[in-house]
Design a protein around this motif. Structure first.
Motif, PDB file in Angstrom:
ATOM      1  N   LEU A 222       0.842  -1.195   0.000  1.00 34.75           N
ATOM      2  CA  LEU A 222       0.000   0.000   0.000  1.00 34.75           C
ATOM      3  C   LEU A 222       0.872   1.238   0.000  1.00 34.75           C
ATOM      4  CD1 LEU A 222      -2.559  -1.134   2.720  1.00 34.75           C
ATOM      5  CD2 LEU A 222      -2.908  -1.110   0.241  1.00 34.75           C
ATOM      6  N   ASP A 223       0.499   2.217  -0.813  1.00 33.72           N
ATOM      7  CA  ASP A 223       1.204   3.488  -0.816  1.00 33.72           C
ATOM      8  C   ASP A 223       0.643   4.388   0.287  1.00 33.72           C
ATOM      9  OD1 ASP A 223       2.764   2.687  -2.932  1.00 33.72           O
ATOM     10  OD2 ASP A 223       1.875   4.071  -4.384  1.00 33.72           O
ATOM     11  N   ASP A 224       1.464   5.311   0.740  1.00 34.65           N
ATOM     12  CA  ASP A 224       1.113   6.233   1.806  1.00 34.65           C
ATOM     13  C   ASP A 224       0.412   7.456   1.214  1.00 34.65           C
ATOM     14  OD1 ASP A 224       1.232   8.284   3.786  1.00 34.65           O
ATOM     15  OD2 ASP A 224       2.919   7.254   4.741  1.00 34.65           O
ATOM     16  N   GLY A 225      -0.891   7.581   1.470  1.00 33.08           N
ATOM     17  CA  GLY A 225      -1.656   8.714   0.954  1.00 33.08           C
ATOM     18  C   GLY A 225      -1.184  10.047   1.492  1.00 33.08           C
ATOM     19  N   GLU A 226      -0.669  10.062   2.717  1.00 31.11           N
ATOM     20  CA  GLU A 226      -0.163  11.308   3.293  1.00 31.11           C
ATOM     21  C   GLU A 226       1.058  11.812   2.515  1.00 31.11           C
ATOM     22  OE1 GLU A 226       0.452  10.506   7.444  1.00 31.11           O
ATOM     23  OE2 GLU A 226      -1.708  10.429   7.855  1.00 31.11           O
TER      24      GLU A 226
ATOM     25  N   ALA B 176     -12.839   2.538   2.701  1.00 32.47           N
ATOM     26  CA  ALA B 176     -11.648   3.367   2.572  1.00 32.47           C
ATOM     27  C   ALA B 176     -11.020   3.084   1.215  1.00 32.47           C
ATOM     28  CB  ALA B 176     -10.655   3.042   3.684  1.00 32.47           C
ATOM     29  N   LYS B 177     -10.689   4.146   0.482  1.00 33.16           N
ATOM     30  CA  LYS B 177      -9.982   3.961  -0.786  1.00 33.16           C
ATOM     31  C   LYS B 177      -8.487   4.017  -0.493  1.00 33.16           C
ATOM     32  CE  LYS B 177     -11.466   5.338  -4.820  1.00 33.16           C
ATOM     33  NZ  LYS B 177     -11.826   6.198  -5.977  1.00 33.16           N
ATOM     34  N   LEU B 178      -7.759   3.014  -0.999  1.00 34.02           N
ATOM     35  CA  LEU B 178      -6.329   2.885  -0.782  1.00 34.02           C
ATOM     36  C   LEU B 178      -5.618   2.785  -2.125  1.00 34.02           C
ATOM     37  CD1 LEU B 178      -6.452   0.052   1.928  1.00 34.02           C
ATOM     38  CD2 LEU B 178      -6.738   2.509   2.266  1.00 34.02           C
ATOM     39  N   ILE B 179      -4.328   3.105  -2.120  1.00 34.03           N
ATOM     40  CA  ILE B 179      -3.507   2.987  -3.326  1.00 34.03           C
ATOM     41  C   ILE B 179      -2.658   1.726  -3.200  1.00 34.03           C
ATOM     42  CG2 ILE B 179      -1.746   4.048  -4.779  1.00 34.03           C
ATOM     43  CD1 ILE B 179      -2.624   6.765  -3.622  1.00 34.03           C
ATOM     44  N   PHE B 180      -2.852   0.807  -4.134  1.00 35.96           N
ATOM     45  CA  PHE B 180      -2.137  -0.468  -4.149  1.00 35.96           C
ATOM     46  C   PHE B 180      -1.024  -0.422  -5.185  1.00 35.96           C
ATOM     47  CE2 PHE B 180      -6.148  -1.373  -2.292  1.00 35.96           C
ATOM     48  CZ  PHE B 180      -6.003  -2.512  -1.513  1.00 35.96           C
TER      49      PHE B 180
ATOM     50  N   PRO C 182      -4.614  -5.610   6.184  1.00 36.43           N
ATOM     51  CA  PRO C 182      -4.469  -4.531   7.153  1.00 36.43           C
ATOM     52  C   PRO C 182      -4.080  -3.232   6.457  1.00 36.43           C
ATOM     53  CG  PRO C 182      -2.460  -5.792   7.080  1.00 36.43           C
ATOM     54  CD  PRO C 182      -3.412  -6.434   6.094  1.00 36.43           C
ATOM     55  N   PHE C 183      -4.440  -2.116   7.071  1.00 38.20           N
ATOM     56  CA  PHE C 183      -4.014  -0.803   6.581  1.00 38.20           C
ATOM     57  C   PHE C 183      -4.084   0.188   7.726  1.00 38.20           C
ATOM     58  CE2 PHE C 183      -8.567  -0.919   5.937  1.00 38.20           C
ATOM     59  CZ  PHE C 183      -9.012   0.364   6.194  1.00 38.20           C
ATOM     60  N   SER C 184      -3.484   1.331   7.513  1.00 37.17           N
ATOM     61  CA  SER C 184      -3.458   2.391   8.523  1.00 37.17           C
ATOM     62  C   SER C 184      -4.138   3.639   7.981  1.00 37.17           C
ATOM     63  CB  SER C 184      -2.008   2.732   8.880  1.00 37.17           C
ATOM     64  OG  SER C 184      -1.359   1.612   9.414  1.00 37.17           O
ATOM     65  N   ALA C 185      -4.407   4.575   8.873  1.00 36.36           N
ATOM     66  CA  ALA C 185      -5.044   5.834   8.479  1.00 36.36           C
ATOM     67  C   ALA C 185      -4.223   6.550   7.414  1.00 36.36           C
ATOM     68  CB  ALA C 185      -5.242   6.729   9.696  1.00 36.36           C
ATOM     69  N   ARG C 186      -2.901   6.433   7.455  1.00 34.40           N
ATOM     70  CA  ARG C 186      -2.041   7.119   6.481  1.00 34.40           C
ATOM     71  C   ARG C 186      -2.223   6.610   5.055  1.00 34.40           C
ATOM     72  NH1 ARG C 186       2.560   3.927   5.511  1.00 34.40           N
ATOM     73  NH2 ARG C 186       2.776   2.241   7.025  1.00 34.40           N
ATOM     74  N   HIS C 187      -2.790   5.429   4.899  1.00 36.53           N
ATOM     75  CA  HIS C 187      -3.025   4.864   3.570  1.00 36.53           C
ATOM     76  C   HIS C 187      -4.329   5.363   2.932  1.00 36.53           C
ATOM     77  CE1 HIS C 187      -0.504   1.497   5.390  1.00 36.53           C
ATOM     78  NE2 HIS C 187       0.237   1.978   4.402  1.00 36.53           N
TER      79      HIS C 187
END
Length: 131
Positions: free
Chosen positions: A13-17, A44-48, A100-105
């Protein structure tokens, strides 16, 4: 719980922040309060970042939705709610797998409803390893 690792899992996952910091005028993400307050049933939309079998472009980047299942130790467990375009159907990265993912993603959010809350409690097709 370990995060997805590109070398080990074939995707991460890339870090959206980081995207937001690099392009603050053009890359919007929800504020940290929203990203840190996700509840079961939210999307939640994430960058893979995905390894693909193409020597000219060995990495594909896709934005996909993940259904939040629960929060554990400051991170989230969710279920992929999209099928990636870059790879054929598989058991490692396809709709229904837990990750799993975090808020930053998180780069976007869709709020939960009765239907998505009910989906969040269903057993995923494949669970994320807890080690």
């Amino acid at each position: 719980m370990r995060e997805p690792d590109f070398q080990l899992d074939g995707w991460c996952l890339d870090d959206g922040e980081e995207y937001r910091q690099a392009s603050p005028d053009t890359f919007w993400i929800p504020d940290s309060h929203e990203r840190e307050g996700l509840q079961p049933g939210d999307h939640a939309k994430l960058i893979f970042r995905i390894s693909v079998d193409d020597e000219n472009e060995p990495v594909a980047v896709e934005r996909m939705w993940v259904l939040v299942r629960e929060r554990i130790d400051g991170a989230y467990l969710g279920v992929l709610n999209n099928d990636p375009y870059a790879v054929a159907q598989n058991d490692e990265l396809w709709s229904g797998i837990e990750l799993p993912f975090s808020a930053r993603h998180v780069i976007d959010i869709r709020e939960r409803g009765e239907e998505t809350i009910a989906l969040a409690v269903q057993t995923p097709k494949k669970r994320w390893p807890q080690t």
